[in-house]
Design an enzyme around this catalytic site. Structure first.
Site, short mmCIF file in Angstrom:
data_model
loop_
_atom_site.label_atom_id
_atom_site.label_comp_id
_atom_site.label_asym_id
_atom_site.label_seq_id
_atom_site.Cartn_x
_atom_site.Cartn_y
_atom_site.Cartn_z
N LEU A 46 0.83 -1.21 0.00
CA LEU A 46 0.00 0.00 0.00
C LEU A 46 0.86 1.26 0.00
CD1 LEU A 46 -2.86 1.30 0.24
CD2 LEU A 46 -2.59 1.12 2.74
N GLU A 93 3.79 4.15 -0.27
CA GLU A 93 4.75 4.62 -1.25
C GLU A 93 5.62 5.70 -0.61
OE1 GLU A 93 2.79 5.81 -4.84
OE2 GLU A 93 1.75 3.88 -5.08
N ILE A 118 15.78 -1.50 34.23
CA ILE A 118 15.93 -2.42 35.37
C ILE A 118 17.22 -3.22 35.26
CG2 ILE A 118 14.96 -4.55 36.35
CD1 ILE A 118 12.18 -3.24 35.94
N GLY A 121 19.85 -2.11 33.91
CA GLY A 121 20.96 -1.16 34.00
C GLY A 121 21.89 -1.29 32.79
N GLU A 176 1.40 0.08 9.96
CA GLU A 176 -0.06 -0.10 9.86
C GLU A 176 -0.82 1.08 10.46
OE1 GLU A 176 -1.88 -3.86 10.05
OE2 GLU A 176 0.01 -4.94 9.77
#
Length: 379
Positions: free
Chosen positions: A124, A126, A337, A339, A363
């Site tokens: 779809l 472009e 978390i 690090g 999408e």
């Protein structure tokens, strides 16, 4: 989830979970590092019926249920977002056929996809028409019993490996979005070129291709619906596929969360596990809540796809928006978390953070999702 899975869905989920643990998870880091399409994983999914999930039994598949598709994508994405796209794009590329195809087209085009003999893709976007899809420049001109396509598509997931490609093109440029039509290209008879693959931040093993159509001939029998019906079809397909992106984001977040939770239990600082620190505990509480909220929204949207719910457009956009924003936040917190270890590629959370980012973009960007939701509320 606030609904029960059928015995068939539980069996499919358990099969996928076992395959992911045994075969996909051990390959995930290598797929990302080498940025190579995992043909072995595609074959694994084909051989075990996973690529048949998007299709009803009458067309050679095993389900056709959006809930089942989302469940499969989520399970795979917990370990490898790239591999989850194989199923997600099989659904995306097949939805136009299932939604708008004639009975003859469905019986002819779906079985090779359901068996995994072919994989599908959806063209779809472009270079100049991403969010503004109606501004596409690709042309399809009819000559007798065939059309000739010319143009370029951009950012097409799986476009270089697909055997079946749904392409949207202008058949009446003067009619703007009402002049767009949809066509199914089969590689053996309507070969397209994929001259460029993009180098990406995440989903590095999934080929994101530029596709070129240079006088590509397509039989008129492979047009989906009437001339001019393509744009409406494209939007209908995205309504159905967006819950799958939400499921992918959900799976990525769950995979990072589980890893960080186990790490926090084992990692010791100041003489105790970092999971004993209230600051870390609050991060996990927030992440778990966000994941659970996203799960309910994603599967609500999936049930509306299956039930053809009237407010599908709004809820599908909400699911994609919320789940992908959640995944970006959760994976970023998981890196925090860990690090310094979270920032290096020896640990999977940095890959998951990179993979999560694309779910906010493809999408339909999350800014576009907000436009869709607002329009649904205000119309």
């Amino acid at each position: 989830m606030d609904f029960e899975l059928s015995e068939e869905q539980v069996a499919i989920r358990d099969t996928i979970r076992e395959l992911v643990q045994d075969r996909v998870a051990p390959r995930a880091a290598e797929i990302d590092e080498k940025a190579e399409y995992p043909k072995d994983i595609e074959r694994l999914f084909a051989d075990n019926g996973i690529l048949g999930i998007p299709f009803p039994e009458e067309y050679g598949g095993i389900s056709g249920s959006s809930v089942t598709i989302c469940m499969g994508i989520e399970e795979i994405a917990k370990a490898c977002a790239t591999s989850s796209l194989i199923l997600a794009v099989q659904a995306l590329g097949s939805y136009p056929i299932l939604v708008a195809g004639s009975e003859e087209q469905k019986k002819r085009l779906c079985p090779p996809l359901a068996s995994g003999e072919k994989v599908a893709a959806y063209a779809l976007s472009e270079t100049g028409s991403g969010s503004d899809a109606a501004a596409m420049k690709t042309r399809a001109k009819r000559y007798g019993n065939e059309y000739v396509l010319n143009g370029t598509k951009q950012f097409i997931t799986g476009g270089s490996v697909a055997g079946t490609l749904v392409v949207f093109a202008q058949t009446d440029p003067e009619a703007n979005h009402k002049g767009i039509s949809a066509f199914v290209l089969e590689r053996e008879t309507s070969a397209w070129l994929a001259p460029k693959l993009e180098h990406k931040l995440g989903i590095r093993g999934s080929p994101t291709a530029q596709l070129v159509f240079d006088d590509v001939k397509v039989p008129a029998a492979n047009r989906l619906g009437e001339e001019g019906a393509g744009f409406k079809l494209a939007l209908a397909v995205l309504d159905r596929s967006r819950p799958g992106i939400g499921a992918q984001a959900l799976g990525i977040a769950e995979g990072a969360f589980d890893y960080a939770l186990n790490y926090a239990r084992d990692r010791k600082q100041f003489g105790q596990a970092i999971s004993s620190f209230q600051g870390i505990q609050f991060m996990f509480a927030d992440m778990a809540t966000q994941i659970e909220a996203a799960r309910h929204l994603v599967y609500l949207a999936a049930t509306k796809v299956d039930a053809k719910g009237a407010d599908l457009t709004k809820v599908a956009a909400m699911a994609k928006l919320f789940a992908s924003d959640m995944a970006m936040k959760v994976t970023t917190d998981c890196v925090q978390i860990l690090g310094g270890y979270g920032y290096i590629s020896d640990y999977p959370v940095e890959r998951m953070m990179r993979d999560a980012k694309i779910t906010q973009i493809y999408e339909g960007t999350n800014q576009i999702q907000r436009v869709v939701i607002a329009r649904s509320l205000l119309k």
